[in-house]
Design a protein around this motif. Structure first.
Motif, short mmCIF file in Angstrom:
data_model
loop_
_atom_site.label_atom_id
_atom_site.label_comp_id
_atom_site.label_asym_id
_atom_site.label_seq_id
_atom_site.Cartn_x
_atom_site.Cartn_y
_atom_site.Cartn_z
N ALA A 176 79.62 42.23 27.63
CA ALA A 176 78.95 41.25 26.76
C ALA A 176 79.90 40.68 25.72
O ALA A 176 79.71 39.56 25.24
CB ALA A 176 77.76 41.92 26.07
N ASN B 245 81.32 51.76 26.23
CA ASN B 245 80.09 51.13 26.72
C ASN B 245 80.44 49.92 27.58
O ASN B 245 80.77 48.86 27.06
CB ASN B 245 79.20 50.71 25.55
N ARG B 246 80.35 50.13 28.89
CA ARG B 246 80.80 49.11 29.82
C ARG B 246 80.01 47.82 29.63
O ARG B 246 80.56 46.73 29.57
CB ARG B 246 80.68 49.62 31.24
N ALA B 247 78.69 47.97 29.48
CA ALA B 247 77.84 46.78 29.37
C ALA B 247 78.21 45.98 28.12
O ALA B 247 78.43 44.78 28.17
CB ALA B 247 76.38 47.20 29.31
N ALA B 248 78.33 46.69 27.00
CA ALA B 248 78.69 45.99 25.77
C ALA B 248 80.06 45.37 25.90
O ALA B 248 80.32 44.28 25.38
CB ALA B 248 78.66 46.97 24.60
N GLY B 249 80.95 46.06 26.62
CA GLY B 249 82.26 45.50 26.86
C GLY B 249 82.15 44.15 27.55
O GLY B 249 82.72 43.16 27.11
N LYS C 212 71.22 48.76 22.06
CA LYS C 212 71.84 50.02 22.49
C LYS C 212 72.53 49.83 23.84
O LYS C 212 73.57 50.40 24.11
CB LYS C 212 70.80 51.13 22.57
N HIS C 213 71.94 48.98 24.69
CA HIS C 213 72.51 48.82 26.02
C HIS C 213 73.81 48.01 25.98
O HIS C 213 74.86 48.51 26.40
CB HIS C 213 71.50 48.15 26.95
N ASP C 214 73.74 46.81 25.46
CA ASP C 214 74.95 45.99 25.53
C ASP C 214 75.29 45.30 24.21
O ASP C 214 76.06 44.35 24.19
CB ASP C 214 74.84 44.95 26.66
N GLY C 215 74.71 45.81 23.12
CA GLY C 215 74.99 45.17 21.84
C GLY C 215 76.00 45.94 21.01
O GLY C 215 76.64 45.38 20.12
N LEU C 216 76.15 47.24 21.32
CA LEU C 216 76.95 48.09 20.45
C LEU C 216 77.76 49.08 21.26
O LEU C 216 77.38 49.45 22.37
CB LEU C 216 76.04 48.88 19.51
#
Ligand SMILES: Nc1ncnc2c1ncn2[C@@H]1O[C@H](COP(=O)(O)OP(=O)(O)OP(=O)(O)O)[C@@H](O)[C@H]1O
Ligand SMILES: Nc1ncnc2c1ncn2[C@@H]1O[C@H](COP(=O)(O)OP(=O)(O)OP(=O)(O)O)[C@@H](O)[C@H]1O
Ligand SMILES: [Mg+2]
Ligand SMILES: [Mg+2]
Lengths: 500, 342, 343, 317
Positions: free
Chosen positions: B218, B212-216, A338-342
């Protein structure tokens, strides 16, 4: 004995998706009711309905024989129903004590920090956190401790019914055990507990009865004693599931694909060295805080390191950020999708194509056709419903989300795939698929490295396991003597200090 | 959190399409929208001379300047970097730059480039700070003060004017197929922006990072460069507006864009309202520049209608405000009904 | 001393805000001998009476992770109402009506924001215009004005050297709000929804309550501010007070509130407002042209943002050092054990 | 520190406003010349802020011999005025005609006469109309581009203008109050044109030239030939000189901020010397300026110098 809480023919839909299609559910005073089912079966939705977080449902809901309907969680809480949701619900900017007294009838209207701290102590002891200082911010605690604080908050409400939605999904062995003991103690005190989990072992350890949800429909609750893992899985899936782990036969000697040299990610005690071979699945075994996950992150350029280099493709380098790693064909799934996977708010299609915009575009102009076909065949490979490609990833349940989070990397056809907790919060069905997939990818010549705290997984999937303990690389275990026991020994007590 | 409106509220014996609408959005929305449409069309038909081609052109032209700025700002908003509170001050700086250059007699092209350069620097600086994690509101609030101060000091608070004929007239007062060139520019910019957002990698990155900045990060899309790019786009748009306006009145003054009176209110606020009114998500990741363009047209339509009905500024501010609030509420309800909220 | 150091480490933003305030004040106190006087302090407090309220309101909003753009319009509306009705109903009643209206406006906004689950900025950018329209309507598009000036004279009458009824009242508001935010569960809820909205909701907080409270307070502050301005000058313009929003925001941020929400507090709001007032008054004393004032405010904000960004970066650095430190501490004995086994 | 002839403190809007910018030059220059000490306090044209500022300046506790006071709005400034008056220092009001309420607080007024300049504009338009009639023109519809109706100057201007054109063939068919300045002038006019164009637009009156300039652009865009189809008259000459030279704007009534500033100082001097003013209300002259007179128009400043149009006017001149 009359059920304490009883729902009958409960329905809940989100637009087109029918999360609950007529569920019956009941729980008796003092019993631990296991709630199991595949991802997307509707477990979380059901417990949200029970705890008043979701009142967009139809159907009857009785508490002590009286019909009720909770307009918001506060009402349910007053009626003695408390829930720890699947997602953590602690406020990182606030102290442990403040978090324990956040919402609910037990929260004092006027109070200064000191009195809150005093009040919170007993509950913290209850969950075995007497060591921590209630005045520190929760963002300073480890994930495990945070989940325990969550439970402490739950107890502080002094509820009649406790609901735990996958409380141990993110926890290592020892923390999980704490929680299970917690649950036992509470049920002995006559509390009713609804326990949602994907971990079979737990379910059988602590539950009295088990209710199985299968895509939105419930089955008769069974006594846990009358079931075993296989029969339960069969109930969940509707069919028999053979060994969920693909066959492993010893691989021939191959030249290593990547050598990790003196890599020292933050949080580890010393630098680590190991090689990764094409066609193999390498497992990094270790409990939470063992550093196995950190190593993956470091290789993918997502975590700072003190030193180290990757010898790969004839050169020696260390990615400074994920982009550099991706350009080298290194894919990485963190443990927290949820945080940085999607991109939860964007269509599944776009999630899948995100890492490889270059491949579906010419001179910066992208072709939606190319994207669609890319997304479709990845979706087919990972058995994600192809008709849902246009929907936001946020509406998928955990398992499908994980499939998307993983599958998106196929678009860069990676040489090296790093997966931290490949099946966290993923049901047996989806698990089997993900395992098959990883194996297939390895067979195609990619090197797969997984880090996992799930002992069953780490002892059955990989061809080779490297064990870690509190930030130290302990040993390597080959296919021959790869047993849960061996691995457990090395990741829990490598220096044989305690005698198990 | 699921806050979706329960289905099954559909009353019996409703026609299929209505049932489907209600199923998707709930009665409330359907009724509100119906209500709105009725009043809106009532206003249209009763307003003298509203439904004329000429008036239609007037509306678009009226929307143009704010619209262009709004389109620019949309990029910032969609990419999850909130918005720039320095839009009108950037314009003020740009208009002085342009007029000064023009009055010094470097023709249009040079003046244009010079102004754009100024805008790029202005935007870039803000972008860097935001990209480094600076809070957009504070950064741009501060930048606003600086830009305005610099512009005032540069122009010594005087009107900088350049005599006609000059190379910028075609932009200011020329027209193409009966449309003022400024209108044409608005339409072009709106279309191009939308195409960029839909069909280019950059556009996609805007959405992804916004969602989603973090997913971006990543998946290899950093916000640092994104913040810089989008801020530059936004301030370039303000600069263009400044140039167009200066070209029209052949002069420039720091206060041209801060007329505190009148229904136009504060330009920056109006621009933000324009971006919001069409339902773009302030958190980024959802929306489009087309929405912003339409938002601009919508606002100027309401305003125009009021004028044709002979209202003066007071009631017009009221009406425009009412319409903005109204459509914001409706959009919120619609999104609640149809999308998941994280 | 160590205590102080510890305190600074725990709330650097506030510490910096105070430092900034001190610097600005002493700069002017040194360079301008008229500055460090009772009268000046009085004038500063008079300014504080209005700006402080707005700064406070916006600080609360930002703590709750939101922002109230409609605050200036709301204040203007209140000012118009109070000035219009003072002659007929008397100042007291008129003020009550004005504040009631402003508070209710805020309350309704809060309700809609919570009910619709939208960002306040989205709604308030609309109400900003809407309320202006209402104010214009209430003022019949004219500048309204008092005929009897006993009230204006009273509320800006000097008391205890530095104060006036107006500023004393405002200080009172600050104290009450401060207590409310720190010692009640409602205050904590506001911090919670700002610090982590999703988690707060998941832990069972009903978004409506804190949101309504915040915006009701914001409305109240706007109302009170409007009333004070209106009564002090005896006149009111429907289109006036637009500057309050920016000035208040500047004050709030200089006061060190974090846009991420969940951090900051009433003291910060006070400090921030005072800093702005010091600067403003000082510049007035030095007969600075208007645009320079804006420029200096811009510079001040830039200083703040550079500090905040810097401290963020420093923070991550700190955390890293902490991790490495912990590791190094554990390292030797654990590694020692490992060696034992290997031997 | 009033070691010189006397010290003056002036409160006015921001130099950022073109008109006020010139005004400030005016007072500063003349004060210099006449040996006065002058301090000019600007505020963003916003009464609440001016009130605060007055507070602060008084707080400094150093009082001048005279206050020059320019309220942002004819009525709104009363609070400040009373504060100034309380200090016992005489106050000269600028630019906004005194009303009943503030008469007792000031010793005099210097500045423009909104009515006079509007009336002159009216008379000019009358001439133009007469000429048009003589040439066989038949339609005389006027549109007015106004200040916001909530602004004090609006009433004065519109009424005076109406008086001036009363009895002629001219008749006002539309009035829009988008706001101050060129941008708003344009926006307002564009909408107004759309609503009344089929009645025919023959004349346009701008409450000041800035607004009018915008309006003229809108008319041109709508396809009108300025000067032939539509005759534009403005006031204040804070617009665009070239429009008049090109004949696109028939004329304007000069209102010089520079002059206004100088007049203010002159009155201060007079008051400080004689203890009173010869006359309480003192207007700056509003000569009408047209294409013919534009180069020849000149006024003798109170500093004795002769000023040409470009020094006298604000705006793009
Ligand atoms: N807010 C939402 N909007 C739309 N669909 C949703 C939403 N929440 C859940 N769903 C859908 O409802 C179904 C049930 O979801 P739910 O989270 O209850 O599954 P679950 O059993 O908890 O799965 P997991 O074990 O992965 O948590 C899924 O198909 C999911 O896609
Ligand atoms: N804000 C302040 N805090 C502490 N001391 C101050 C402050 N302001 C002034 N003082 C001290 O008090 C002294 C007296 O100040 P000053 O003579 O200006 O008072 P004042 O202006 O006469 O007050 P008032 O006119 O209101 O009676 C100052 O010189 C200074 O030393
Ligand atoms: Mg779930
Ligand atoms: Mg003294």
């Amino acid at each position: 004995m009359t059920p304490l809480l009883k729902l009958s023919s409960v329905k809940r839909s989100y637009g087109a998706i029918h999360a609950l299609k007529g569920v019956d559910f009941e729980i008796l005073p003092g019993e631990v009711m296991g709630l199991v089912g595949e991802n997307g079966a509707g477990k979380s939705t059901l417990v949200k309905v029970i705890s008043g977080f979701d009142n967009g449902f139809t159907g009857d809901y009785e508490l002590n024989g009286a019909p009720v309907r909770f307009s918001h969680p506060g009402k349910a809480e007053q009626a003695g129903i408390a829930i720890a949701q699947q997602e953590l619900s602690l406020i990182p900017t606030m102290s442990v004590a403040e978090n324990i007294f956040m919402a609910g009838h037990n929260v004092p209207t006027f109070a200064n920090k000191q009195s809150l701290i005093k009040k919170s102590r007993p509950y913290l002891e209850e969950v075995g956190l007497e060591a921590i200082d209630p005045s520190v911010g929760v963002d300073r605690l480890s994930v495990g401790e945070q989940h325990l604080v969550e439970v402490a908050r739950l107890i502080a409400h002094d509820p009649q019914v406790l609901i735990l939605d996958e409380p141990t999904a993110a926890l290592g062995e020892s923390d999980s055990i704490r929680i299970l003991n917690m649950v036992k103690r509470l049920s002995e005190r006559g509390k009713s507990i609804i326990y949602v989990s994907h971990r079979m072992d737990e379910i059988f350890k602590i539950t009295d009865r088990i209710t199985v949800l299968r895509d939105g429909e419930s089955q008769e609750p069974r006594a846990a004693s009358t079931l075993d893992v296989n029969s339960l899985v069969e109930l969940m899936l509707g069919f028999e599931l053979g060994n969920m782990f693909p066959e492993r036969e010893p691989l021939g000697e191959t030249a290593s694909l990547m050598n990790i040299r003196d890599l020292w990610p933050d949080g580890l005690l010393e630098s680590v060295n190991f090689d990764v071979h094409p066609g193999e699945i390498l497992g990094l075994a270790g409990q939470l805080g063992s550093g196995s996950g950190e190593i993956l992150a470091a290789i993918a350029g997502a975590r700072k390191t003190r030193s180290g280099a990757l010898e790969y493709g004839g050169e020696s380098f260390l990615p400074k950020n994920p982009k550099q790693a991706i350009d080298k064909g290194i894919a990485y799934c963190s443990e927290d999708r949820k945080h940085d996977g999607l991109f939860l708010g964007r269509p599944i299609r776009e999630n899948v194509s995100a890492p490889s915009l270059g491949s579906i575009s010419k001179m910066g102009v992208m072709s939606h056709k190319a994207e669609a076909s890319l997304a479709t065949d990845i979706a087919e490979k990972f058995t994600v419903d192809v008709n849902r490609l246009g929907q936001d990833a946020g509406v998928l349940s955990g398992g499908n989300q994980q499939k998307v989070a993983l599958g998106k990397w196929l678009s860069i056809n990676p040489k090296i795939i790093l997966v931290n907790e490949p099946t966290r919060g993923v049901d047996v069905g989806a698990r089997a698929e993900i395992y098959q997939k990883l194996r297939a990818l390895a067979a195609d010549g990619a090197a797969i490295v997984i880090a996992s705290t799930d002992i069953q997984e780490i002892s059955n999937l990989p061809d080779r396991v490297i064990t870690f303990y509190r930030g130290m690389q302990i040993g390597e275990i080959g296919l021959a003597d790869m047993t849960a026991a061996n691995i457990l020994k090395q990741i829990t007590d490598p220096f044989n200090e305690t005698n198990l | 959190m699921n806050t979706d409106i329960a289905v099954g509220q559909t009353a019996p014996n409703t026609p299929g399409w209505l049932a489907r609408l209600v199923d998707r959005y709930s009665w409330l929305v359907v009724i509100l929208v119906a209500l709105f449409l009725v009043t809106f069309f009532y206003g249209m038909v009763t307003a003298p001379n509203f439904l004329t081609l000429f008036n239609f052109k007037t509306i678009i032209r009226d929307a143009a300047l704010v619209g262009i700025m709004a389109v620019g700002l949309t990029f910032v908003t969609l990419s999850g970097n909130f918005f720039l509170l320095s839009m009108k001050e950037t314009a003020a700086l740009a208009i002085i730059a342009f007029a000064t250059a023009m009055s010094q007699g470097y023709g249009f092209e040079l003046a244009f480039l010079f102004t754009m350069a100024v805008a790029v620097i202005a935007g870039g600086l803000q972008g860097i700070l935001i990209g480094l994690g600076g809070n957009p509101i504070v950064v741009t609030l501060g930048a606003a003060g600086l830009f305005f101060g610099v512009a005032s000091w540069w122009s010594d608070n005087l009107v900088v004017s350049f005599r006609r004929p000059h190379g910028a007239e075609w932009l200011g007062s020329g027209s193409f197929l009966g449309l003022p060139n400024i209108t044409v520019a608005f339409i072009i910019i709106a279309v191009v922006a939308e195409l960029v957002l839909r069909y280019t990698n950059f556009g996609r990155q805007v959405y992804l990072i916004g969602a989603n900045r973090a997913a971006g990060k990543a998946t290899g899309h950093e916000n640092f460069s994104m913040a810089i790019k989008t801020c530059i786009i936004a301030s370039a748009c303000s600069a263009f507006v400044a140039i167009a306006f200066s070209a029209q009145v052949s002069s420039a003054h720091v206060n041209y864009f801060s007329s505190s009176f009148g229904s136009s209110g504060d330009m920056t606020i109006l621009v933000i309202a324009t971006v919001m009114v069409a339902g773009n998500s302030i958190m980024g990741g959802f929306g489009s520049s087309l929405r912003s363009s339409l938002g601009a047209v919508f606002i100027s339509t309401v305003d125009n209608m009021m004028v044709l009905h002979g209202f003066n500024s007071g009631p017009r501010v009221l009406a425009v405000g009412l319409m903005i609030v109204f459509s914001i509420i409706v959009f919120a309800l619609v999104r609640r009904g149809s999308r998941v909220q994280e | 001393m160590a205590k102080l150091k510890n305190w600074i480490i725990h709330n650097p933003d506030l510490a910096f805000a105070i430092l900034l305030a001190v610097c600005v004040y002493s700069y002017f106190a040194i360079t301008n001998d008229l500055f460090f006087t009772h009268r000046t302090s009085y004038a500063i407090m008079e300014r504080f009476a209005v700006l402080g309220l707005v700064g406070l309101a916006l600080t609360l909003c930002i703590i709750a992770g939101e922002i109230d753009l409609s605050i200036g319009s709301n204040a203007a509306l209140a000012a118009v109402i109070v000035v219009r009705f003072t002659d007929s109903l008397g100042a007291g009643t008129a003020a009550l009506i004005a504040m009631a209206v402003a508070t209710v406006v805020g309350l309704i906004q809060g309700y809609f924001i919570a009910y619709l689950r939208i960002r306040a900025i989205v709604l308030t950018v609309g109400t900003l215009m809407l309320l202006r329209g209402v104010a214009l309507f209430a003022a019949e598009e004219k500048t309204v004005m008092l005929t009897d000036f006993t009230v204006p004279d009273f509320i800006s009458e000097k008391m205890f050297v530095y104060f006036s009824p107006a500023s004393l009242l405002v200080i009172g508001v600050f104290v009450i709000v401060g207590l409310f935010m720190n010692y009640t569960r409602y205050g904590r809820e506001i911090y919670a929804i700002g610090g982590a909205r999703k988690e707060a909701l998941a832990s069972g907080i009903d978004l409506k309550r804190p949101m309504i409270i915040v915006f009701a307070i914001s409305g109240f502050c706007a109302g009170l501010g409007g009333v004070i301005i209106g009564l002090r000058s005896g006149t009111a313009q429907a289109l006036g007070l637009q500057y309050l929003l920016l000035a208040g925001t500047v004050a709030a941020f200089i006061g060190g509130v974090s846009i991420l929400g969940g951090r900051g507090g009433v003291i910060g709001a006070a400090i921030g407002t005072l800093t702005v007032n010091f600067l403003n008054t000082g510049l007035v004393f030095n007969v600075t042209p208007a645009f320079m004032v804006q420029l200096y405010l811009g510079v001040l904000l830039m200083v703040v943002i550079i500090f905040q960004t810097g401290s963020q970066i420093f923070d991550t650095y700190q955390r890293r050092q902490q991790i490495l430190g912990d590791v190094d501490r554990m390292r030797d004995e654990l590694l020692a054990r490992k060696r034992e086994v290997e031997i | 520190y009033a070691q010189k002839k006397g010290s003056i403190v002036s409160f006015n809007g921001p130099a950022g406003e073109a008109y006020i910018g010139r005004f400030i030059k005016g007072i500063k220059g003349t004060a210099e010349l006449k040996g006065f000490d002058i301090k000019v306090y600007e505020n963003q044209f916003n009464q609440a802020e001016q009130d605060q500022q007055v507070q602060q300046v008084l707080a400094a506790g150093v009082l001048p011999d005279v206050f020059i006071w320019w309220p942002s709005d004819a009525t709104a400034g009363l609070g400040s005025l009373r504060a100034l008056h309380k200090t016992g220092v005489p106050v000269l009001k600028i630019n906004q005609l005194p009303n009943e309420a503030d008469k007792k607080y000031i010793f005099g007024y210097a500045g423009p006469d909104d009515r006079l300049r509007a009336r002159n504009a009216g008379y000019m338009m009358r001439e133009a109309a007469a000429a048009k009639k003589a040439a066989g023109g038949t339609s005389f519809n006027v549109i007015a581009l106004s200040y916001p109706h909530s602004y004090g100057g609006y009433g004065l201007s519109i009424n005076a203008f109406k008086d001036a054109i009363a009895g002629s063939d001219l008749k006002i068919i539309g009035d829009v109050d988008e706001g101050f300045g060129q941008a708003n002038g344009y926006k307002g006019a564009a909408k107004l044109i759309a609503s009344v164009k089929d009645q025919g637009i023959d004349f346009v009156y701008g409450m000041d030239d800035a607004i009018l300039t915008g309006g003229i652009k809108a008319l041109e865009e709508a396809g009108y030939k300025m000067g032939t189809d539509v005759i534009a008259v403005g006031t204040v000459c804070n617009g665009d000189k070239q429009l008049i030279e090109e004949g696109k704007q028939f004329g304007t009534t000069l209102q010089s901020p520079l002059h206004e500033g100088q007049l203010a100082i002159k009155l201060v001097e007079e008051y400080l010397e004689t203890g009173k003013l010869a006359n309480y209300i003192n207007f700056t002259p509003n000569p009408s300026v047209t294409k013919e007179t534009i180069e020849t128009t000149a006024l003798k400043g109170y500093d004795g110098k002769l000023y040409g149009i470009s020094e006298l006017c604000s705006g793009a001149w």
